[in-house]
Design a protein around this motif. Sequence first.
Motif, PDB file in Angstrom:
ATOM      1  N   GLN A  82      25.354 -35.502 -87.571  1.00 12.82           N
ATOM      2  CA  GLN A  82      26.207 -36.767 -87.598  1.00 12.82           C
ATOM      3  C   GLN A  82      25.730 -37.662 -86.703  1.00 12.82           C
ATOM      4  O   GLN A  82      25.844 -37.680 -85.386  1.00 12.82           O
ATOM      5  N   ARG A  83      24.875 -38.672 -87.331  1.00  8.57           N
ATOM      6  CA  ARG A  83      24.365 -39.972 -86.435  1.00  8.57           C
ATOM      7  C   ARG A  83      24.921 -41.168 -87.114  1.00  8.57           C
ATOM      8  O   ARG A  83      24.056 -41.798 -87.683  1.00  8.57           O
ATOM      9  N   HIS A  90      20.862 -39.728 -89.947  1.00  4.96           N
ATOM     10  CA  HIS A  90      22.340 -39.440 -90.379  1.00  4.96           C
ATOM     11  C   HIS A  90      22.122 -38.386 -91.468  1.00  4.96           C
ATOM     12  O   HIS A  90      21.661 -38.605 -92.623  1.00  4.96           O
ATOM     13  N   GLU A 177      27.168 -41.570 -79.863  1.00  2.35           N
ATOM     14  CA  GLU A 177      26.132 -40.777 -80.747  1.00  2.35           C
ATOM     15  C   GLU A 177      25.356 -39.817 -79.674  1.00  2.35           C
ATOM     16  O   GLU A 177      24.946 -38.704 -80.183  1.00  2.35           O
TER      17      GLU A 177
END
Length: 306
Positions: A82-83, A90, A177
């Motif tokens: 999860q980016r 992502h 992030e």
Amino acid sequence: MEQIVLGDAELIRVVEWQGPFMPARAIVPGATAEDWKRNADWLAPDHWGRAEDTYLGALQTWVIRHGGRTVLVDTGVGDGRQRPHSRQFHDRHTGFLDRLAAAGIAPEDVDVVVNTHLHGDHIGWNTVDRNGEWVPSFPNAVYYLPAADHAVLDPDGPGRAHPPAAAGAADPAWWEERRLLFEDSVAPVVRAGQAVLWTDGVRIDEALTLEPAPGHTPGSSVLRLDSRGERAVFVGDLLHSPLQFALPECNSCFCEDPAGAAASRLRVLERAADRRELVIPAHFAGAGAAEVRREGTGFAVTRWAA
């Protein structure tokens, strides 16, 4: 996959992804449009999409086989990460472990993992999702992580008192992030007892040595290989584009300490030219490595790796 032999060492490049990444002027903001055009004959077509003025790069891992050991240098982005603020990274699904398997490398075969620094595109395959929990991808490996980067990423680390001056570091999303990548790609290998957090350099074995090269990140490092007098230096993100051979004073847009990064780059390239070390950056597309020589105030490619 590509293979290079240096002395008794076998180097294998396993690519996670390769292609156009961002505008060329954005990746090396200190370089001008004229700089790219002047060097077009050796930057295009592998490293520069001239028509679109696009930087071409790669996400990849270098495998070193030497003395009966298997070493991975950097581990890319990883799958299912999860980016949300990095669209290129992502929720990717690349089948990278299958490519390692095609090179004859099973996860349990890996003895050492080196993360040259702890940006998200160098640590992703440190771990895999097993039943909803991130665990080390390589159960028998020792992971070498630069302590200075760990101190900044760790929410409880001392480095948080002196955050990097990187572009975006004032944005809470930038830190969010980094919290995500710490939790899914760094903390699990530390909890498993497989991590070595090193500071001033470390000799991994008779052929491999890790050395600090700060600037891109506080803990940015290079890995040197010397096997029967044949040498290579894995420089991580000291270079993003071969244009930085010609313009070593120019940083990438991702360097957190520009002055420190430029000084480390010049020092490493001077030694590489003098000692005929094969320079192996993390993100070069096309031929992924080159020998360089001094030329003017910078360097030129003597030969690309076969």
